[in-house]
Design an enzyme around this catalytic site. Structure first.
Site, short mmCIF file in Angstrom:
data_model
loop_
_atom_site.label_atom_id
_atom_site.label_comp_id
_atom_site.label_asym_id
_atom_site.label_seq_id
_atom_site.Cartn_x
_atom_site.Cartn_y
_atom_site.Cartn_z
N GLY A 80 0.79 -1.23 0.00
CA GLY A 80 0.00 0.00 0.00
C GLY A 80 0.82 1.28 0.00
O GLY A 80 0.37 2.31 -0.48
N GLU A 105 3.45 4.39 5.82
CA GLU A 105 2.23 3.59 5.60
C GLU A 105 1.26 4.39 4.75
O GLU A 105 1.17 5.61 4.88
CB GLU A 105 1.66 3.25 6.98
CG GLU A 105 0.30 2.61 7.04
CD GLU A 105 0.21 1.24 6.40
OE1 GLU A 105 0.32 1.17 5.17
OE2 GLU A 105 -0.02 0.26 7.13
N ASP A 136 -5.84 2.52 9.62
CA ASP A 136 -7.27 2.30 9.77
C ASP A 136 -7.52 1.89 11.23
O ASP A 136 -7.66 2.76 12.09
CB ASP A 136 -7.67 1.23 8.75
CG ASP A 136 -9.16 1.01 8.65
OD1 ASP A 136 -9.93 1.88 9.04
OD2 ASP A 136 -9.56 -0.07 8.18
N LYS A 163 -7.62 7.13 9.07
CA LYS A 163 -9.06 6.95 9.22
C LYS A 163 -9.34 6.75 10.71
O LYS A 163 -9.54 5.63 11.17
CB LYS A 163 -9.46 5.66 8.46
CG LYS A 163 -10.67 5.76 7.58
CD LYS A 163 -11.05 4.38 7.08
CE LYS A 163 -10.59 4.07 5.69
NZ LYS A 163 -11.04 2.74 5.20
N PHE A 208 -14.09 3.51 1.88
CA PHE A 208 -12.98 2.72 1.37
C PHE A 208 -12.33 3.49 0.24
O PHE A 208 -12.99 3.94 -0.69
CB PHE A 208 -13.46 1.34 0.89
CG PHE A 208 -12.32 0.36 0.80
CD1 PHE A 208 -11.88 -0.31 1.93
CD2 PHE A 208 -11.67 0.15 -0.40
CE1 PHE A 208 -10.81 -1.19 1.87
CE2 PHE A 208 -10.60 -0.73 -0.48
CZ PHE A 208 -10.17 -1.40 0.65
N VAL A 209 -11.02 3.69 0.34
CA VAL A 209 -10.31 4.47 -0.67
C VAL A 209 -9.36 3.59 -1.46
O VAL A 209 -8.86 2.58 -0.96
CB VAL A 209 -9.53 5.64 -0.03
CG1 VAL A 209 -10.48 6.62 0.64
CG2 VAL A 209 -8.48 5.15 0.96
N ASP A 247 -5.23 -0.39 -2.73
CA ASP A 247 -5.93 -1.28 -3.65
C ASP A 247 -7.23 -1.80 -3.07
O ASP A 247 -7.49 -1.71 -1.88
CB ASP A 247 -5.05 -2.51 -3.95
CG ASP A 247 -4.97 -3.45 -2.74
OD1 ASP A 247 -4.64 -2.97 -1.64
OD2 ASP A 247 -5.29 -4.65 -2.90
N ARG A 259 -4.50 0.19 -7.72
CA ARG A 259 -3.30 0.65 -7.02
C ARG A 259 -2.56 1.74 -7.80
O ARG A 259 -1.93 2.62 -7.23
CB ARG A 259 -2.35 -0.53 -6.80
CG ARG A 259 -1.67 -0.53 -5.45
CD ARG A 259 -0.62 -1.62 -5.35
NE ARG A 259 -1.10 -2.90 -4.87
CZ ARG A 259 -1.47 -3.16 -3.62
NH1 ARG A 259 -1.46 -2.20 -2.71
NH2 ARG A 259 -1.86 -4.35 -3.25
#
Ligand code: IMP
Ligand code: MG
Length: 177
Positions: A41, A95, A99, A127, A148-149, A155, A161
């Site tokens: 990510g 990162e 979340d 988040k 959700f992003v 991804d 991605r």
């Protein structure tokens, strides 16, 4: 599931990356720091951030996995740097998004076990509404709502991605992967 609106544009991201690098540079002796990118990510964020510093910085990566596919489960580390890359160093976890905080919590602990002198977190997105783990992330680019992003490295089951902007995925609950 379909791609929704742009939440954070490429230009906004570039601006935030520059500011974060500036803050890190003021707080740290860059010759002692090692950036640890949480793959996959953080792939875009790591590559932009590491080139935003005015002097060279050490960079390495880790890979985190959840046992249970998309719905949480235990976080495990599937690769870690060798001890000699981490021991005695000021570690900055890089990162894409924090979340629940579990990934960063597990990773911080493993890096401390490898002898890091300090461990801090730099995340492009935060988040905070979903936090279950008490983690300290000193450097945050943007706070995002509970959507959700995808994009800029993040991804949905491997898709989206490579988008340049961070976009909302319509109809995507806040799943973990
Ligand atoms: P945490 O362990 O709950 O903090 O989750 C962090 C990881 O979950 C991130 O590294 C992402 O891979 C993934 N993740 C959490 N939220 C999202 C999202 O909105 N889009 C894409 N991936 C996400
Ligand atoms: Mg993912």
């Amino acid at each position: 599931m379909q791609l929704g609106q742009v939440l954070i544009s490429e230009n906004q991201i570039a601006d935030a990356v520059g500011k974060l690098a500036g803050r890190v540079s003021r707080d740290y002796d860059l010759s002692r720091i090692v950036l640890v990118g949480a793959m996959d990510g953080a792939v875009c964020f790591l590559s932009d951030l590491m080139r935003a510093f005015a002097q060279p910085v050490d960079v390495t990566t880790v890979r985190m996995r959840r046992y249970d596919g998309t719905h949480g489960g235990e976080v495990t580390v599937s690769w870690l740097p060798l001890r000699d890359r981490i021991e005695g160093r000021e570690v900055l976890i890089v990162e894409g998004i924090v979340d629940t905080g579990e990934t960063c919590a597990v990773l911080s602990e493993r890096l401390s076990e490898l002898g890091a002198a300090s461990v801090d977190i730099c995340a492009l997105l935060d988040k905070p509404s979903r936090r279950t783990h008490d983690i300290k992330a000193t450097y945050i680019g943007f706070e995002v709502p509970d959507v959700f992003v995808v994009g800029y490295g993040m991804d949905y089951n491997g898709a989206y991605r490579s988008l340049r902007d961070v976009c909302v995925l319509e109809g995507g609950e806040s799943e973990l992967n």
